[in-house]
Design a protein around this motif. Sequence first.
Motif, mmCIF file in Angstrom:
data_model
loop_
_atom_site.group_PDB
_atom_site.id
_atom_site.type_symbol
_atom_site.label_atom_id
_atom_site.label_comp_id
_atom_site.label_asym_id
_atom_site.label_seq_id
_atom_site.Cartn_x
_atom_site.Cartn_y
_atom_site.Cartn_z
ATOM 1 N N TYR A 124 25.917 -36.601 -128.074
ATOM 2 C CA TYR A 124 27.148 -37.182 -128.563
ATOM 3 C C TYR A 124 27.457 -38.197 -127.688
ATOM 4 O O TYR A 124 27.991 -39.191 -128.356
ATOM 5 N N ALA A 125 27.374 -38.189 -126.392
ATOM 6 C CA ALA A 125 27.841 -39.221 -125.471
ATOM 7 C C ALA A 125 26.986 -40.508 -125.854
ATOM 8 O O ALA A 125 27.437 -41.606 -125.946
ATOM 9 N N THR A 126 25.733 -40.349 -126.030
ATOM 10 C CA THR A 126 24.808 -41.496 -126.163
ATOM 11 C C THR A 126 25.174 -42.027 -127.574
ATOM 12 O O THR A 126 25.155 -43.254 -127.838
ATOM 13 N N ARG A 127 25.425 -41.262 -128.586
ATOM 14 C CA ARG A 127 25.770 -41.613 -130.118
ATOM 15 C C ARG A 127 26.864 -42.639 -130.015
ATOM 16 O O ARG A 127 27.211 -43.644 -130.604
ATOM 17 N N PHE A 128 28.051 -42.207 -129.171
ATOM 18 C CA PHE A 128 29.081 -43.118 -129.099
ATOM 19 C C PHE A 128 29.170 -44.108 -127.960
ATOM 20 O O PHE A 128 30.301 -45.005 -127.574
ATOM 21 N N ASN A 129 28.240 -43.875 -127.060
ATOM 22 C CA ASN A 129 28.020 -44.423 -125.708
ATOM 23 C C ASN A 129 29.343 -44.375 -124.739
ATOM 24 O O ASN A 129 29.919 -45.317 -124.550
ATOM 25 N N ILE A 130 29.845 -43.215 -124.705
ATOM 26 C CA ILE A 130 31.194 -42.807 -123.898
ATOM 27 C C ILE A 130 30.715 -41.977 -122.842
ATOM 28 O O ILE A 130 29.718 -41.238 -122.911
ATOM 29 N N LEU A 131 31.304 -42.113 -121.691
ATOM 30 C CA LEU A 131 31.304 -41.051 -120.620
ATOM 31 C C LEU A 131 32.319 -40.251 -120.192
ATOM 32 O O LEU A 131 33.264 -41.291 -119.674
ATOM 33 N N PRO A 132 32.592 -39.279 -119.983
ATOM 34 C CA PRO A 132 33.765 -38.476 -119.487
ATOM 35 C C PRO A 132 33.398 -38.735 -117.882
ATOM 36 O O PRO A 132 32.493 -38.485 -117.246
ATOM 37 N N VAL A 133 34.649 -39.142 -117.350
ATOM 38 C CA VAL A 133 34.547 -39.467 -116.002
ATOM 39 C C VAL A 133 35.550 -38.720 -114.862
ATOM 40 O O VAL A 133 35.318 -38.588 -113.638
ATOM 41 N N GLU A 134 36.491 -38.297 -115.799
ATOM 42 C CA GLU A 134 37.507 -37.405 -114.915
ATOM 43 C C GLU A 134 37.882 -36.453 -115.929
ATOM 44 O O GLU A 134 38.281 -36.497 -117.139
ATOM 45 N N LEU A 135 38.311 -35.192 -115.129
ATOM 46 C CA LEU A 135 38.631 -34.090 -115.840
ATOM 47 C C LEU A 135 39.664 -33.179 -115.311
ATOM 48 O O LEU A 135 39.492 -32.999 -114.123
ATOM 49 N N ASN A 136 41.087 -33.058 -115.637
ATOM 50 C CA ASN A 136 41.831 -32.240 -114.952
ATOM 51 C C ASN A 136 42.377 -31.209 -116.024
ATOM 52 O O ASN A 136 42.084 -31.157 -117.122
ATOM 53 N N ALA A 137 43.547 -30.677 -115.660
ATOM 54 C CA ALA A 137 44.144 -29.430 -116.354
ATOM 55 C C ALA A 137 44.880 -30.157 -117.613
ATOM 56 O O ALA A 137 45.052 -29.426 -118.811
ATOM 57 N N THR A 138 45.205 -31.374 -117.548
ATOM 58 C CA THR A 138 45.877 -31.951 -118.847
ATOM 59 C C THR A 138 45.290 -33.162 -119.307
ATOM 60 O O THR A 138 45.562 -33.515 -120.544
ATOM 61 N N ASP A 139 44.491 -33.791 -118.607
ATOM 62 C CA ASP A 139 43.891 -35.173 -119.191
ATOM 63 C C ASP A 139 42.333 -35.180 -118.829
ATOM 64 O O ASP A 139 41.831 -34.535 -118.207
ATOM 65 N N LEU A 140 41.873 -35.928 -119.838
ATOM 66 C CA LEU A 140 40.548 -36.040 -119.805
ATOM 67 C C LEU A 140 40.191 -37.828 -119.947
ATOM 68 O O LEU A 140 40.680 -38.279 -120.789
ATOM 69 N N VAL A 141 39.629 -38.300 -118.834
ATOM 70 C CA VAL A 141 39.444 -39.782 -118.710
ATOM 71 C C VAL A 141 37.912 -40.120 -119.397
ATOM 72 O O VAL A 141 36.956 -39.598 -118.878
ATOM 73 N N ILE A 142 38.002 -40.759 -120.254
ATOM 74 C CA ILE A 142 36.592 -41.126 -120.743
ATOM 75 C C ILE A 142 36.266 -42.627 -120.828
ATOM 76 O O ILE A 142 37.112 -43.366 -121.293
ATOM 77 N N ALA A 143 35.198 -43.216 -120.065
ATOM 78 C CA ALA A 143 34.913 -44.394 -120.063
ATOM 79 C C ALA A 143 33.952 -45.002 -121.238
ATOM 80 O O ALA A 143 33.288 -44.210 -121.702
ATOM 81 N N THR A 144 34.498 -46.275 -121.844
ATOM 82 C CA THR A 144 33.804 -46.862 -123.055
ATOM 83 C C THR A 144 33.625 -48.125 -122.826
ATOM 84 O O THR A 144 34.331 -48.870 -121.921
#
Length: 611
Positions: A124-144
Motif C-alpha cells: 500500500y505504501a509503495t502504491r502511493f509512495n507514502i511513508l508513515p513517520v510519526e504516530l501518537n494517540a491522536t495524529d498520524l504523520v505521513i510523508a509524501t
Amino acid sequence: MSLINVGDQPDTDNRMNKAAPKILDLQQIFTWMLADGTVSKDDVKDFFTQAQGIFRNASVAIHPLSAVAQCKRQTAQIGQTPPRLITLEWLTEWLARKVNLPFYRIDPLKIDFAKVADVMSANYATRFNILPVELNATDLVIATAEPFRIEWEPEIAKLTRRNIKLVIANPVDITQYISQFFALAKSIKSAHKSGGQELALRNNFEQLVELGKANKQVDANDRHIVNIVDWLWQYAFEQRASDIHMEPKRDFSAIRFRIDGVLHQVYQVPAVVMIAMTARIKLLGRMDVIEKRRPQDGRIKTLTAGGQEIELRLSTLPTAFGEKLVMRIFDPEVVVKTLPELGFPANDALRWDALTKRPHGIILVTGPTGSGKTTTLYTTLKALATSQVNVCTVEDPIEMVEPAFNQMQINNGIDLTFLDGVRALMRQDPDIIMVGEIRDLATAEMAIQAALTGHLVLSTLHTNDAPSAVMRLLELGVPYYLLESTLIGIMAQRLVRTLCPHCKSAGGEISDEVWQNLVKSQDIPKPDTVHQPVGCPECRQTGYRGRTGLYELLTVTPAFSKMIQAETDIHALKQQSIADGMKPLRVAGAIKIIEGVTTVEEVLKVTSALT
C-alpha cells in the motif's frame, strides 16, 4: 513544449480542488519555477527538455523532482541572491512551500519503524509512495512527495482513527525507507513470532536471569535474523557509526549507535530476537555461542554496500537481563590518513615525525579511552613500517589487523601478559616496538629496557595531559634516572566533533572570561566571531559531522629532562614544557575555534578534566 500558463496553476491551498492535477508532473513543476523566477524564460525550454529526457529514459520509474535535480542546473539570479545548485533536497523544500505543507526531513534514528509499519502494508505504501513517520494517540504523520494524490487519506484516517497530517519529504528517501522499514519490521515480527510468546517478567531476580532459558529460542541462522543483522551493519555504516551497542533491558532490548562520539537510540527489539541476533554475531565472530556467563572477544570482517571491507571488533558482557554486545567498527582507511588529516597542526606534525625517526627511546601517547590514541599510533607505525624496518606490536586486544606489522595479542588465560609479550618481542630482532598500554611497573621497566638496548618504543598511558605522564610513571615505581635517559616525547590528545561544513554559520561570540580560560597565559587574540552549529541533512541536524584531534606534544629537551627527579613538581614540568614549545590541549582547541573547525562548547567538554 507547452507549459501551462502561470495563471492556470492549481489552488495549492485546496489540494482537493477539482482543477488540481491528480499527480505532480514536470509541466506543473516548471510552471511554478517559471512563475517564481527559479528558472528564466530564456532557459526554461532547454531545461524542461533535458528533464523530460531524463524522466522518460530512466531505467526505473523516478519522481519528476528527481529528474529536475539530475539536470544539475542552477537557479536564475534573483536580485542580489546568487544562483545555487538545484538539488533534490532544495527542490523538496521548495515544493513544500508551493503546496503549503510542512517540509519533513526523514531521520531513521528518530522513527519507530515497527510502529509505523503497523499503519499500512508495504504494498500500500509503495502504491502511493507514502511513508508513515510519526504516530501518537491522536495524529498520524505521513510523508509524501505527491501532494495532489491523496485519495488514500480518508481510508487511512478511518482505519487508524487518527487525524492525518501530510508532510512533504524527499521522494528518494521515501522510496528507500519504505523498502527498509517494512522489510525490517516484518523480519523482527516474524523472528519474534517464531520465538513464541514472551513470558511475563517477574520480580524475583533469579527468575529474571533465567527468563531467556524459559523462552523458546530463535535460531541464529533463521533468515529473518540474518536479514536483521545484515541491515543493522549496513545501517551503521551509512550512519558513520563507530560503535554498535546491543543492550538487553527488562522489557525490550535496545540498539544504539555511537556517532561522532555521541550515543543515539536506534531501535528496540523483543528480547528473544536480541538473543538470536547476539548468537548470530557471536557465531560469525568465532566466539563460544553457548558461553554467556563470561565476557568474550571476537572480530568479524564484512563488506559495506559499496564493497569496502570493514572490520568489527566484538565484545560481550553478561548483565542482569542477558548478554550485552558491543561492536566497534574499524575503517581500514583510517591507517592511511596523514597526520594533518587526523588534525595535527603542521608544526606539531613535523615535530612528531622528528621524534618517531629517532633510533631509540620511548614515546608515549596519553588520553582517556576513545580519544584516538590507537589511531595515532597505527597511522604513525604505518608510515614507519617499510621493508627495511621490523615493526612489532603487543596489544590487548589487537584493534585492527594490519599486514605491515607483526602483531601479538596478550592472553591472560595462558599468562601471556604485556610483560611476557615485550620480553618475547625483544628476541625477534625488532626495530620498533608498540606496547598497547603500560599498566604496571614490570611492563614499564621492560619497555625502558627495550629503549636502552637500542629500540624505539611507542606506548599509551591514561593521563589527563602530557606532563602528567611523567608523574604517572614515577608513581608506578619507575626510577627517575631511567626516565631521564629514555623518554623522548609525550603526546596527549582528545577528539572533538567538527562543525558540518555544509551548514555551519559565523556570527557567534565568545566572552573574554571564557577565552582567557582557554588560552591562559598564551598570547592568542580573541576572534571577533566564532562559528556555530546549525543542522542540515548532511549532519542529521546535529550541526556536527566527523571528529578531529586536539594534540599536546611535549618534546623532552635537556632542560625538561633535568627536571625529572624523584620529587618532581608537576607545575614546574608544565611550565618547562610550554617554554619548550608545547601548546596545551585547550590552546590547541582555541586554535581550532579560530579556524572555524569546532565550537567552544566542544573544546570545553572534552578538556573539562584539565586545570
